[in-house]
Design a protein around this motif. Structure first.
Motif, PDB file in Angstrom:
ATOM      1  N   GLY A 136      41.352 -44.157  13.130  1.00 32.50           N
ATOM      2  CA  GLY A 136      40.245 -44.622  13.952  1.00 32.50           C
ATOM      3  C   GLY A 136      38.967 -43.850  13.689  1.00 32.50           C
ATOM      4  O   GLY A 136      37.869 -44.438  13.617  1.00 32.50           O
ATOM      5  N   LYS A 137      39.060 -42.533  13.530  1.00 35.39           N
ATOM      6  CA  LYS A 137      37.888 -41.725  13.213  1.00 35.39           C
ATOM      7  C   LYS A 137      37.286 -42.131  11.866  1.00 35.39           C
ATOM      8  O   LYS A 137      36.059 -42.212  11.706  1.00 35.39           O
ATOM      9  CB  LYS A 137      38.254 -40.244  13.195  1.00 35.39           C
ATOM     10  CG  LYS A 137      38.649 -39.669  14.554  1.00 35.39           C
ATOM     11  CD  LYS A 137      39.017 -38.207  14.419  1.00 35.39           C
ATOM     12  CE  LYS A 137      39.462 -37.623  15.763  1.00 35.39           C
ATOM     13  NZ  LYS A 137      39.850 -36.183  15.656  1.00 35.39           N
ATOM     14  N   LEU A 138      38.140 -42.368  10.896  1.00 37.38           N
ATOM     15  CA  LEU A 138      37.658 -42.768   9.576  1.00 37.38           C
ATOM     16  C   LEU A 138      37.015 -44.147   9.624  1.00 37.38           C
ATOM     17  O   LEU A 138      36.030 -44.415   8.897  1.00 37.38           O
ATOM     18  CB  LEU A 138      38.816 -42.740   8.567  1.00 37.38           C
ATOM     19  CG  LEU A 138      39.359 -41.345   8.219  1.00 37.38           C
ATOM     20  CD1 LEU A 138      40.634 -41.462   7.404  1.00 37.38           C
ATOM     21  CD2 LEU A 138      38.307 -40.541   7.449  1.00 37.38           C
ATOM     22  N   PHE A 139      37.537 -45.044  10.457  1.00 35.81           N
ATOM     23  CA  PHE A 139      36.917 -46.355  10.609  1.00 35.81           C
ATOM     24  C   PHE A 139      35.499 -46.211  11.155  1.00 35.81           C
ATOM     25  O   PHE A 139      34.576 -46.930  10.738  1.00 35.81           O
ATOM     26  CB  PHE A 139      37.763 -47.226  11.540  1.00 35.81           C
ATOM     27  CG  PHE A 139      38.870 -47.952  10.837  1.00 35.81           C
ATOM     28  CD1 PHE A 139      39.186 -47.664   9.518  1.00 35.81           C
ATOM     29  CD2 PHE A 139      39.616 -48.936  11.482  1.00 35.81           C
ATOM     30  CE1 PHE A 139      40.216 -48.320   8.866  1.00 35.81           C
ATOM     31  CE2 PHE A 139      40.639 -49.600  10.838  1.00 35.81           C
ATOM     32  CZ  PHE A 139      40.938 -49.284   9.536  1.00 35.81           C
ATOM     33  N   ASP A 140      35.308 -45.308  12.116  1.00 33.34           N
ATOM     34  CA  ASP A 140      33.966 -45.073  12.650  1.00 33.34           C
ATOM     35  C   ASP A 140      33.017 -44.587  11.556  1.00 33.34           C
ATOM     36  O   ASP A 140      31.828 -44.960  11.539  1.00 33.34           O
ATOM     37  CB  ASP A 140      34.027 -44.041  13.789  1.00 33.34           C
ATOM     38  CG  ASP A 140      34.783 -44.566  14.996  1.00 33.34           C
ATOM     39  OD1 ASP A 140      34.889 -45.802  15.138  1.00 33.34           O
ATOM     40  OD2 ASP A 140      35.285 -43.739  15.801  1.00 33.34           O
ATOM     41  N   PHE A 141      33.555 -43.740  10.630  1.00 35.59           N
ATOM     42  CA  PHE A 141      32.711 -43.201   9.569  1.00 35.59           C
ATOM     43  C   PHE A 141      32.322 -44.278   8.556  1.00 35.59           C
ATOM     44  O   PHE A 141      31.175 -44.332   8.083  1.00 35.59           O
ATOM     45  CB  PHE A 141      33.446 -42.048   8.874  1.00 35.59           C
ATOM     46  CG  PHE A 141      32.689 -41.440   7.739  1.00 35.59           C
ATOM     47  CD1 PHE A 141      31.674 -40.516   7.975  1.00 35.59           C
ATOM     48  CD2 PHE A 141      32.973 -41.780   6.424  1.00 35.59           C
ATOM     49  CE1 PHE A 141      30.966 -39.962   6.926  1.00 35.59           C
ATOM     50  CE2 PHE A 141      32.276 -41.218   5.372  1.00 35.59           C
ATOM     51  CZ  PHE A 141      31.263 -40.302   5.632  1.00 35.59           C
TER      52      PHE A 141
END
Length: 482
Positions: free
Chosen positions: A332-337
């Motif tokens: 999820g964090k990588l999707f935000d990035f």
């Protein structure tokens, strides 16, 4: 340093041929010595048996003579018969005396040694071997009871001189020893020839191994000409040479790729610098040139950092920490990035599934980021990137699938090799990668006890990151892959 007299140290210094030859010679000496002693004892026992049988036969004849006719016995006639009996055997001596000690007949000085503390029993025969005045004897003595026709008890002693047997055995022992020495020398020579012939495959392996160099790693040991006991060794050596050849080829390609990859940014830096120095420029132009150079420096820095990371992976990558990592949360964090880049590319990011592993959070984020970045790079505009987390009994799988041009079978074989890049057309106009992201992902996965795989077809490519599943109470231990 090996001390003098140290047999294990001496054996260690000897060649294998000499060691096996000496052991073969030692075994031959032991066998020949044992055989020689057996033959010598057998011959001596045969002589003893023959001598005692001869004496028994003569004593029976003497008893028969003594028991002939009614008493009184004619002593002269008896002496004549006994002399003829003795003369028929050149080594026989006969002694007859009465139980009172009176000598009735004697062909020579024969003195039978009775065992200490033992007296003659009527009818019992005593055997003995003794020496008298450097002359060996074998003899039998017995006491005839007073109930004989001789009219009184008599002691009969018969003996055979064994000097001829002794001389024969001495000559036989000398000949046997000579034969043993010659047989030992012959067996040593034959053993040396057999060992040398048997170890010929090892010398062949030595010659082939000596021919192996960094420029000639294609040399292999001939397994068809080696015995079964050495074929396994030769097979493992050939496998080792295969691994060495593969490693040398990979290192050669890696060195070539490094030179090629570093040459491009350095050439760009030199060209821009030369152009900027060719004439006077404004501050804004110098600023643009420095900004362009900074991009090249950043690219060089990332490349050097990635190569250092892979070098550590080759020598056993140590995990800085082993914490519980929630994979769904990290994705999820990588999707935000990558959301802004995905929107620009009109790519949809989807995620499903839950799972956790035990490892270093930053390294796992880097591996997942490499896969998602690679998917964004190669997904067609308007396509879909799907991240699925699946949990099995002992491992968790993160599938990163994207819609786009499939990877060819040829590229699939080398896609995890360093600096390897597929067809540039698959990146759809994005900046070309360095070709180190996927090798780094595989190194991180293996450092955590997992792996990464890829499959491509039907306009979809799917990378699968396999990691060990996190369990409650799992100790935080450093792990490494060798």
């Amino acid at each position: 340093m090996i001390r003098a007299g140290s047999v294990p140290g001496l054996m260690f210094m000897m060649s294998l041929t000499l060691r096996l030859t000496l052991l073969f010679s030692l075994v031959s000496v032991c066998i020949l010595a044992g055989l020689g002693l057996l033959i010598q004892r057998s011959v001596e026992n045969h002589f003893a048996t023959e001598d005692f049988a001869e004496i028994e036969d003569k004593l029976n004849q003497v008893i028969s003579i003594l028991n002939q006719g009614p008493p009184p016995v004619d002593k002269d006639a008896m002496a004549a018969v006994l002399n003829e009996l003795v003369l028929s055997h050149s080594y026989l001596e006969l002694h007859i005396k009465s139980s009172s000690g009176q000598t009735l007949f004697a062909s020579g000085p024969l003195s039978f040694p009775l065992p200490a503390g033992e007296s003659l029993q009527p009818g019992k025969r005593y055997r003995a071997e003794w020496s008298s005045q450097d002359t060996g004897y074998r003899g039998i003595t017995l006491l005839l009871s007073e109930a004989t026709s001789a009219g009184q008890g008599v002691i009969i002693t018969g003996g055979i001189e064994t000097t001829r047997h002794t001389l024969f055995m001495q000559t036989f022992a000398a000949q046997l020893l000579t034969f043993m020495l010659l047989a030992t020398l012959l067996s040593t020579l034959l053993g040396w020839l057999a060992v040398r012939k048997g170890l010929a495959p090892l010398r062949l392996i030595k010659a082939r191994a000596r021919a192996v160099t960094a420029e000639r790693l294609d040399q292999r040991l001939p397994l068809e000409s080696v015995p079964t006991e050495i074929s396994d060794l030769g097979l493992e050596l050939n496998r080792m040479l295969d691994r060495l050849e593969e490693s040398f080829n990979r290192l050669a390609h890696f060195s070539s790729d490094i030179a090629h990859e570093l040459r491009t940014p350095l050439s760009n830096l030199m060209t821009q610098t030369q152009v900027s120095l060719s004439q006077s420029r404004t501050c804004e132009e110098y600023s643009d040139i420095l900004a362009s150079n900074l991009e090249e420096f950043e690219r060089l820095s990332r490349m050097i950092s990635d190569m250092l990371f892979l070098a550590k992976a080759d020598n056993g990558l140590q995990l800085p920490s082993t914490d519980r990592v929630d994979l769904a949360q990290e994705v999820g964090k990588l999707f935000d990035f990558y959301e802004a880049l995905a929107e620009d590319r009109q790519v949809t990011l989807t995620q499903q599934g839950q799972g956790s592993t035990c490892g270093d959070r930053l390294m796992i984020d880097r591996a997942l980021g490499n896969l998602i970045s690679n998917a964004v790079r190669h997904t067609l505009p308007g396509g879909l990137i799907r991240v699925e987390i699946q949990t099995d009994e002992d491992q968790v799988r993160v599938n990163v699938c994207n819609q786009g041009s499939p990877i060819s079978e040829h590229d699939l074989r080398y896609i995890f090799d360093r600096f390897y890049r597929c067809d540039p057309a698959r990146s759809h106009g994005l900046t070309e990668s360095t070709g180190l992201g996927l090798p780094i992902t595989r190194a991180i996965a293996r450092a955590h006890g997992g792996d990464v795989s890829v499959c491509s077809g039907n306009a979809e490519t799917c990378f699968t990151l396999i990691l060990p599943i996190h369990r409650q109470g799992m100790p935080n231990e450093e792990t490494a892959i060798r």
